[in-house]
Write a protein that holds these residues in place. Structure first.
Motif, PDB file in Angstrom:
ATOM      1  N   ARG A   1      38.672 -77.032  -9.816  1.00  0.00           N
ATOM      2  CA  ARG A   1      38.279 -77.068 -11.225  1.00  0.00           C
ATOM      3  C   ARG A   1      39.291 -76.304 -12.071  1.00  0.00           C
ATOM      4  O   ARG A   1      39.622 -76.696 -13.180  1.00  0.00           O
ATOM      5  CB  ARG A   1      36.866 -76.493 -11.389  1.00  0.00           C
TER       6      ARG A   1
ATOM      7  N   GLN B   1      41.538 -86.391  -5.207  1.00  0.00           N
ATOM      8  CA  GLN B   1      41.749 -86.349  -6.654  1.00  0.00           C
ATOM      9  C   GLN B   1      42.980 -87.169  -6.990  1.00  0.00           C
ATOM     10  O   GLN B   1      43.924 -87.245  -6.189  1.00  0.00           O
ATOM     11  CB  GLN B   1      41.929 -84.915  -7.158  1.00  0.00           C
TER      12      GLN B   1
ATOM     13  N   VAL C   1      32.821 -90.311  -8.062  1.00  0.00           N
ATOM     14  CA  VAL C   1      32.874 -88.985  -8.662  1.00  0.00           C
ATOM     15  C   VAL C   1      31.825 -88.118  -7.981  1.00  0.00           C
ATOM     16  O   VAL C   1      30.644 -88.482  -7.916  1.00  0.00           O
ATOM     17  CB  VAL C   1      32.625 -89.057 -10.181  1.00  0.00           C
TER      18      VAL C   1
ATOM     19  N   PRO D   1      38.454 -86.143 -11.916  1.00  0.00           N
ATOM     20  CA  PRO D   1      37.497 -85.220 -11.292  1.00  0.00           C
ATOM     21  C   PRO D   1      37.584 -85.371  -9.776  1.00  0.00           C
ATOM     22  O   PRO D   1      38.202 -86.304  -9.258  1.00  0.00           O
ATOM     23  CB  PRO D   1      36.146 -85.706 -11.827  1.00  0.00           C
TER      24      PRO D   1
ATOM     25  N   HIS E   1      42.248 -78.506 -12.472  1.00  0.00           N
ATOM     26  CA  HIS E   1      41.917 -79.552 -13.423  1.00  0.00           C
ATOM     27  C   HIS E   1      42.111 -79.042 -14.849  1.00  0.00           C
ATOM     28  O   HIS E   1      42.741 -79.679 -15.693  1.00  0.00           O
ATOM     29  CB  HIS E   1      40.459 -79.984 -13.180  1.00  0.00           C
TER      30      HIS E   1
END
Length: 322
Positions: free
Chosen positions: A185, A218, A295, A202, A188
């Motif tokens: 995360r 990813q 996802v 995601p 990201h």
């Protein structure tokens, strides 16, 4: 948001399959590339009489799915290419189909510079793993002053920028993604901040429920990366599908190793060209990656997620025009 860059391409003979030059603004390097069939015209170019590095690129005769690449240097590239064009038994190399030459527009590259560049480029190509090298082991060459080494580091980064534009990806690095969801995360967020968003998907999940196989991936900068630690079927079961060769290659290269429970496990992050080959390797058979990858947080298929991104981008562009 990163700034765009301008690369100037010139079709020397006006055809897309002929000789091509490439230059980047504010870089002294000059790239010349073309097919082996155009070698007689290429060696007559003034660039070929300069000091430079070159890449010979072709298909591996032993069946490796990656390109076979030879990286060399010379203070007279034309002479060296003529030598490489001889039959295999007379000191030449048979495998190559395309050549790419990198020289300097200001003629400031010396023999010491290109020997240093050759050494570093062989090391980088080997570390990236996108090609099979026809070179032997690279010799460390450190006979340059610190300032020159810094200049050559910048030179290599420009080479690594322009070669993928010309269809040669073997020096392009793969983004490393930690298997920790928290760090993913964080990655990201960092990529969206630095690259303007949309460059990373995601976290995606694929399950083959009957075999209890779970894999994660990813999409980063146009590549579909299956994450280290993901599971795959212990053997390939679809004997008619061409991805069986890729499955075998990944096993041979120890990207996939037995996990002790009848499965294969990804020993490192691995970049595929699209979701379907990634899904096929996980499932051990042909698979539709656009449907099988979902996802992780919502269960939405990759295809639906991508369509949502395209629709949102189109709507945003329409609002901006009003």
């Amino acid at each position: 948001m990163t700034q765009g860059r301008s690369i100037r391409l010139f079709l020397v003979d006006g055809t897309p399959n002929g000789l091509l030059t490439a230059e980047i603004m504010n870089w002294t390097g000059h790239v010349l590339t073309g097919p082996r069939s155009k070698l007689s015209e290429l060696v007559q170019r003034p660039e070929c009489g300069r000091t430079g590095i070159y890449f010979l690129v072709g298909t591996d005769p032993d069946g490796d799915l990656r390109p076979l690449v030879y990286i060399g240097e010379s203070d007279d590239v034309a002479t060296r290419l003529k030598q490489h064009n001889r039959p295999e038994g007379k000191g030449g190399k048979d495998f190559w189909e395309k050549v790419c030459l990198v020289t300097s527009k200001d003629l400031n590259l010396t023999k010491a510079h290109v020997k240093y560049l050759e050494s570093l480029l062989i090391q980088k190509a080997s570390a990236v793993g996108r090609c099979k090298l026809a070179n032997g082991t690279a010799h460390d060459y450190v006979g340059l002053p610190e300032s020159d080494r810094a200049d050559m580091a910048f030179f290599i980064e420009q080479v690594r920028t322009v070669l993928p534009v010309l269809g040669m990806d073997f020096l392009r690095s793969t983004t490393k993604i930690s298997s920790s969801p928290g760090l993913e995360r964080q990655l990201h967020t960092e990529l969206e901040t630095s690259q303007g968003g949309g460059s990373v998907s995601p976290r995606l999940k694929m399950e083959v429920k009957r075999q209890n196989i779970v894999a994660f991936a990813q999409e980063v900068d146009g590549e579909f990366i299956v994450l280290e630690g993901s599971l795959a079927r212990g053997e390939w079961i679809d004997l008619k599908h061409n991805y069986r060769h890729l499955y075998k290659q990944l096993c041979d290269e120890k990207v996939l190793l037995d996990d002790g429970n009848g499965f294969k496990k990804f020993t490192r992050d691995y970049a595929f060209t699209s979701p379907s080959p990634a899904a096929a390797i996980v499932a051990g058979r042909a698979a539709n990656g656009r449907v099988d990858w979902k996802v992780e947080t919502t269960g939405q298929t990759y295809a639906d997620w991508q369509d949502q991104q395209v629709s949102a981008a189109a709507a945003h562009a329409g609002q901006a025009e009003q």
